[in-house]
Enzyme design. Structure first.
Site, PDB file in Angstrom:
ATOM      1  N   CYS A  75      87.980   8.494  81.469  1.00  0.00           N
ATOM      2  CA  CYS A  75      87.410   8.298  82.795  1.00  0.00           C
ATOM      3  C   CYS A  75      87.029   6.829  83.033  1.00  0.00           C
ATOM      4  O   CYS A  75      87.917   5.998  83.095  1.00  0.00           O
ATOM      5  CB  CYS A  75      86.260   9.272  83.006  1.00  0.00           C
ATOM      6  N   HIS A 159      87.545  14.422  81.242  1.00  0.00           N
ATOM      7  CA  HIS A 159      86.497  14.366  80.207  1.00  0.00           C
ATOM      8  C   HIS A 159      86.721  15.376  79.084  1.00  0.00           C
ATOM      9  O   HIS A 159      86.105  16.446  79.085  1.00  0.00           O
ATOM     10  CB  HIS A 159      85.131  14.657  80.847  1.00  0.00           C
ATOM     11  N   GLU A 161      85.548  15.408  76.268  1.00  0.00           N
ATOM     12  CA  GLU A 161      84.327  15.605  75.461  1.00  0.00           C
ATOM     13  C   GLU A 161      83.417  16.666  76.071  1.00  0.00           C
ATOM     14  O   GLU A 161      82.436  17.058  75.461  1.00  0.00           O
ATOM     15  CB  GLU A 161      83.580  14.265  75.300  1.00  0.00           C
TER      16      GLU A 161
HETATM   17  N1  GLN Z   1      83.566   7.224  89.154  1.00  0.00           N
HETATM   18  C1  GLN Z   1      83.279   6.524  87.940  1.00  0.00           C
HETATM   19  C2  GLN Z   1      83.686   5.056  88.025  1.00  0.00           C
HETATM   20  O1  GLN Z   1      84.329   4.681  88.924  1.00  0.00           O
HETATM   21  C3  GLN Z   1      83.959   7.165  86.776  1.00  0.00           C
HETATM   22  C4  GLN Z   1      83.467   8.541  86.614  1.00  0.00           C
HETATM   23  C5  GLN Z   1      83.321   9.003  85.210  1.00  0.00           C
HETATM   24  O2  GLN Z   1      83.483   8.266  84.232  1.00  0.00           O
HETATM   25  N2  GLN Z   1      82.975  10.247  85.098  1.00  0.00           N
HETATM   26  O3  GLN Z   1      83.331   4.306  87.180  1.00  0.00           O
END
Ligand code: GLN
Length: 184
Positions: A75, A159, A161
């Site tokens: 992410c 994610h 995890e």
């Molecule tokens: N929206 C977050 C960002 O732009 C990322 C979201 C996340 O890591 N769950 O950094």
């Protein structure tokens, strides 16, 4: 295997717990010198803007550029590694690109070489807009890459995890094992 988890912000505890379950020794990394002697590193999800600020503040961005072992980014971790940020992974990623209403969702993903679908948890996830020629797509959602491998880097827009499914971490630890047997 000694795996670092970048612990400046975000979901580092969940990654650490999963890696420990898989038998790895885990180090929470907050300073550049803590990268020494690690066999691999996880850059977790969180807020990429905060991440980038803190990484610069602690000198972790430079340290990460010279880190030579496998890295798993999830992410926000995928965002900071992409072409437009640390430029370590040959993908172009757009933050928060799933729109507000459906910004968070779950989906079953087809995993390359595996018949059992992988449950992806997407939280204000980034969207992969382009991948370089040497990037291997390991899972897609609606025809778009969500889990890719670029050499020693594995990055996911979701994610892994946050579920009980350990396959993404296993895949990463396998890359770590391969890399350390090459070094040995
Ligand atoms: N929206 C977050 C960002 O732009 C990322 C979201 C996340 O890591 N769950 O950094």
């Amino acid at each position: 295997m000694k795996i670092g988890v970048l612990a400046v912000q975000g979901n580092f505890r969940e990654h650490a717990a999963m890696l420990r379950r898989l038998g790895a020794e885990v180090v929470e990394v907050r300073k550049p010198e803590q990268l020494e002697g690690l066999d691999g590193l996880v850059v977790p999800g969180g807020e990429s803007t905060t991440f980038k600020r803190l990484m610069r503040l602690y000198g972790l961005d430079e340290a990460l550029r010279s880190f030579g072992a496998p890295v798993l980014g999830t992410c926000a971790g995928m965002i900071v590694l992409d072409r437009n940020h640390l430029a370590l992974v040959d993908v172009d990623v757009e933050r928060n690109a799933y729109g507000r209403q459906v910004a968070s969702f779950e989906a079953d993903l087809d995993l390359a070489g595996d018949d059992v679908p992988l449950r992806g948890v997407f939280i204000r996830a980034p969207r992969v807009r382009a991948v370089g020629p040497d990037v291997e797509v390991l899972a897609e959602h609606d025809g778009e890459p969500v889990l890719v491998r670029d050499g020693r880097f594995v990055v996911a827009s979701f994610h892994p995890e946050l579920t009980e499914d350990t396959r993404v971490h296993e895949l990463f630890l396998q890359a770590v094992e391969e890399a350390s047997s090459v070094r040995a």
